[in-house]
Design a protein around this motif. Structure first.
Motif, PDB file in Angstrom:
ATOM      1  N   GLU A 259       0.787  -1.229   0.000  1.00  0.00           N
ATOM      2  CA  GLU A 259       0.000   0.000   0.000  1.00  0.00           C
ATOM      3  C   GLU A 259       0.826   1.289   0.000  1.00  0.00           C
ATOM      4  O   GLU A 259       0.549   2.233  -0.749  1.00  0.00           O
ATOM      5  CB  GLU A 259      -0.870  -0.003   1.255  1.00  0.00           C
ATOM      6  N   LEU A 260       1.891   1.287   0.825  1.00  0.00           N
ATOM      7  CA  LEU A 260       2.679   2.514   0.961  1.00  0.00           C
ATOM      8  C   LEU A 260       3.457   2.817  -0.322  1.00  0.00           C
ATOM      9  O   LEU A 260       3.520   3.966  -0.776  1.00  0.00           O
ATOM     10  CB  LEU A 260       3.634   2.357   2.155  1.00  0.00           C
ATOM     11  N   VAL A 261       4.043   1.777  -0.895  1.00  0.00           N
ATOM     12  CA  VAL A 261       4.788   1.968  -2.145  1.00  0.00           C
ATOM     13  C   VAL A 261       3.826   2.417  -3.249  1.00  0.00           C
ATOM     14  O   VAL A 261       4.146   3.299  -4.051  1.00  0.00           O
ATOM     15  CB  VAL A 261       5.518   0.662  -2.538  1.00  0.00           C
ATOM     16  N   LEU A 262       2.642   1.833  -3.264  1.00  0.00           N
ATOM     17  CA  LEU A 262       1.653   2.235  -4.269  1.00  0.00           C
ATOM     18  C   LEU A 262       1.222   3.683  -4.068  1.00  0.00           C
ATOM     19  O   LEU A 262       1.024   4.424  -5.036  1.00  0.00           O
ATOM     20  CB  LEU A 262       0.426   1.312  -4.206  1.00  0.00           C
ATOM     21  N   LEU A 263       1.113   4.073  -2.801  1.00  0.00           N
ATOM     22  CA  LEU A 263       0.730   5.461  -2.516  1.00  0.00           C
ATOM     23  C   LEU A 263       1.773   6.430  -3.090  1.00  0.00           C
ATOM     24  O   LEU A 263       1.436   7.437  -3.724  1.00  0.00           O
ATOM     25  CB  LEU A 263       0.583   5.666  -1.004  1.00  0.00           C
ATOM     26  N   LYS A 264       3.042   6.105  -2.867  1.00  0.00           N
ATOM     27  CA  LYS A 264       4.103   6.966  -3.391  1.00  0.00           C
ATOM     28  C   LYS A 264       4.112   6.952  -4.915  1.00  0.00           C
ATOM     29  O   LYS A 264       4.304   7.992  -5.563  1.00  0.00           O
ATOM     30  CB  LYS A 264       5.475   6.530  -2.860  1.00  0.00           C
ATOM     31  N   ALA A 265       3.910   5.771  -5.494  1.00  0.00           N
ATOM     32  CA  ALA A 265       3.867   5.664  -6.962  1.00  0.00           C
ATOM     33  C   ALA A 265       2.705   6.507  -7.504  1.00  0.00           C
ATOM     34  O   ALA A 265       2.842   7.206  -8.513  1.00  0.00           O
ATOM     35  CB  ALA A 265       3.709   4.197  -7.374  1.00  0.00           C
ATOM     36  N   PHE A 266       1.603   6.456  -6.800  1.00  0.00           N
ATOM     37  CA  PHE A 266       0.430   7.258  -7.183  1.00  0.00           C
ATOM     38  C   PHE A 266       0.762   8.748  -7.128  1.00  0.00           C
ATOM     39  O   PHE A 266       0.500   9.503  -8.069  1.00  0.00           O
ATOM     40  CB  PHE A 266      -0.736   6.912  -6.237  1.00  0.00           C
ATOM     41  N   MET A 267       1.381   9.169  -6.018  1.00  0.00           N
ATOM     42  CA  MET A 267       1.697  10.603  -5.863  1.00  0.00           C
ATOM     43  C   MET A 267       2.637  11.063  -6.966  1.00  0.00           C
ATOM     44  O   MET A 267       2.495  12.185  -7.483  1.00  0.00           O
ATOM     45  CB  MET A 267       2.353  10.860  -4.511  1.00  0.00           C
TER      46      MET A 267
END
Ligand code: ATP
Ligand code: MG
Length: 385
Positions: A259-267
């Motif tokens: 989730e956290l890595v995806l959040l950063k990728a999203f940002m």
């Protein structure tokens, strides 16, 4: 430019701009524009005099406010409160004597002189020699070691400028001379510091703040508005995208430890989209290597996989204490440490430390990240100053 004798002026120097060769005049024009905007509301006049800028104040001026605002302007290397004298040995001596006599607390002083107009019948060595004699007669030790204060004399064709204890300016480059940067700004300690470094290198800020509230008004009632205000003291203009995180969260929760890595990728994907729209060439984050789970080399690499713009991380080699020191110096620390409903803090534990690029790419595909980016941006509020 005309100078009277015994005028008190603020003299600004712009050191690093000289490195810029051909672009120098553009840089100086931008610096002048930025100074005028940062001093908006103050009473002053500003003129260029060769390699310095001269600020004259008047009875209505709040000199302390002007000086403290000038200390935040990037592109200024030195700020001096100087007195003018005739550009003659006698004129300089009389002015320096008066100045030193009014500073009884000074017992030792270093004397420096610079002469930019070479056709005068005396040189800098003559000035220093004469002023050392004057200092000694006043009971002040003229020394180059362990001195209490410095006296600077700058001699031009039109006038000599004499000052004691000039201050270092903010340094860096005038904001705007490097274009724009998209800056991912959380409510935390690190990213406001990263934003300050971006501005210091001449980049105009376009912020993106992702929030976990129902609407942008609630987010703007919180600390992010205060952070914008503090950062504005270094450059008054910014654009900020205040963006909800619920669309992302609704589709990422099922990917647990990613989730956290995806959040950063999203940002970063949002940042790239905003950069294209705004004409920004770089993306800034407040990441520092190894500080938290999302900031391992593998995760940093997986997050930015597929991003074409440079993702710049000015704090990458900083320890937390070093970052905190800067945050305190620039005034963001006290706001940053206040409790906040951060999007990152609501993530599950046991985040993956070494995400593979292909895996992140695959999960982003499953989430239909492009559509989430578009819809999140459509739901965001743009504020400008
Ligand atoms: P910070 O103090 O800047 O929040 P951090 O140490 O808490 O950093 P993370 O939470 O992993 O680290 O965030 C890393 C970077 O990602 C931040 O420095 C910032 O650039 C960006 N970021 C994190 N949260 C947000 C957010 N809510 N909105 C925009 N950008 C964010
Ligand atoms: Mg954070």
């Amino acid at each position: 430019m005309q100078f009277k004798e015994n005028e008190t002026l603020i003299v600004l120097r712009f050191g690093e701009l000289w490195l810029k060769g051909r672009n120098r005049n553009d840089y100086i024009r931008r610096l002048v524009k930025n100074i005028k905007e940062q001093l908006a509301g103050e009473h002053f006049t500003l003129e260029r005099h060769f390699d310095r800028l001269i600020i004259r104040t008047n009875k209505k001026s709040d000199n302390d406010a002007i000086l403290s605002k000038l200390k935040n302007v990037f592109g200024i290397s030195r700020v001096e409160v100087a007195v003018t004298a005739k550009p003659t040995l006698a004129g300089i001596s009389a002015a320096a004597k008066k100045m030193l006599s009014s500073r009884k607390e000074i017992k030792s002083i270093r004397i420096n002189s610079h002469r930019s107009y070479k056709l005068l019948p005396f040189n800098s060595v003559d000035v220093v020699k004469r002023l050392r004699e004057i200092a000694e007669k006043l009971g002040i030790d003229p020394t180059t070691k362990g001195y209490q204060a410095e006296l600077n004399v700058s001699v031009t064709k039109d006038a000599a400028f004499i000052s004691i204890d000039g201050q270092r300016g903010a340094g860096g480059l005038p904001v705007g001379t490097s274009g724009k940067a998209v800056i991912l700004l959380s409510g935390g300690i690190d990213s406001p510091v990263a934003a300050w470094y971006a501005m210091k290198r001449g980049l105009e800020p376009v912020y993106i703040h992702l929030h976990a509230f129902q609407d942008s008004k609630q987010a703007l009632d919180g600390k992010v508005t205060e952070l914008f205000a503090i950062l504005s003291s270094f450059y008054p203009h910014y654009r900020a995208y205040i963006m909800p995180s619920h669309l992302f969260q609704a589709s990422s929760f099922k990917f647990g430890k990613y989730e956290l890595v995806l959040l950063k990728a999203f940002m970063l994907r949002v940042a790239e989209r905003v950069a294209t729209k705004e004409g920004a060439k770089v993306i800034f984050t407040g990441e520092s290597l190894g500080q938290v789970a999302s900031q391992t080399p593998e995760n940093l690499s997986a997050e930015q996989y597929g991003i074409k713009l440079p993702v710049l991380r000015p704090l990458i080699g900083y320890d937390k204490e070093e970052i905190i020191k800067v945050a305190k110096a620039i005034g963001t620390f006290d706001v940053s440490i206040r409790p906040y409903r951060d999007v990152c803090s609501i993530k599950s534990r046991n985040q993956k430390l070494n995400s593979k690029e292909e895996k992140v790419e695959e999960l982003l595909g499953k989430m239909q990240i492009k559509s989430i980016v578009t819809r999140s941006l459509n739901a965001s509020k743009l504020i400008t100053a």
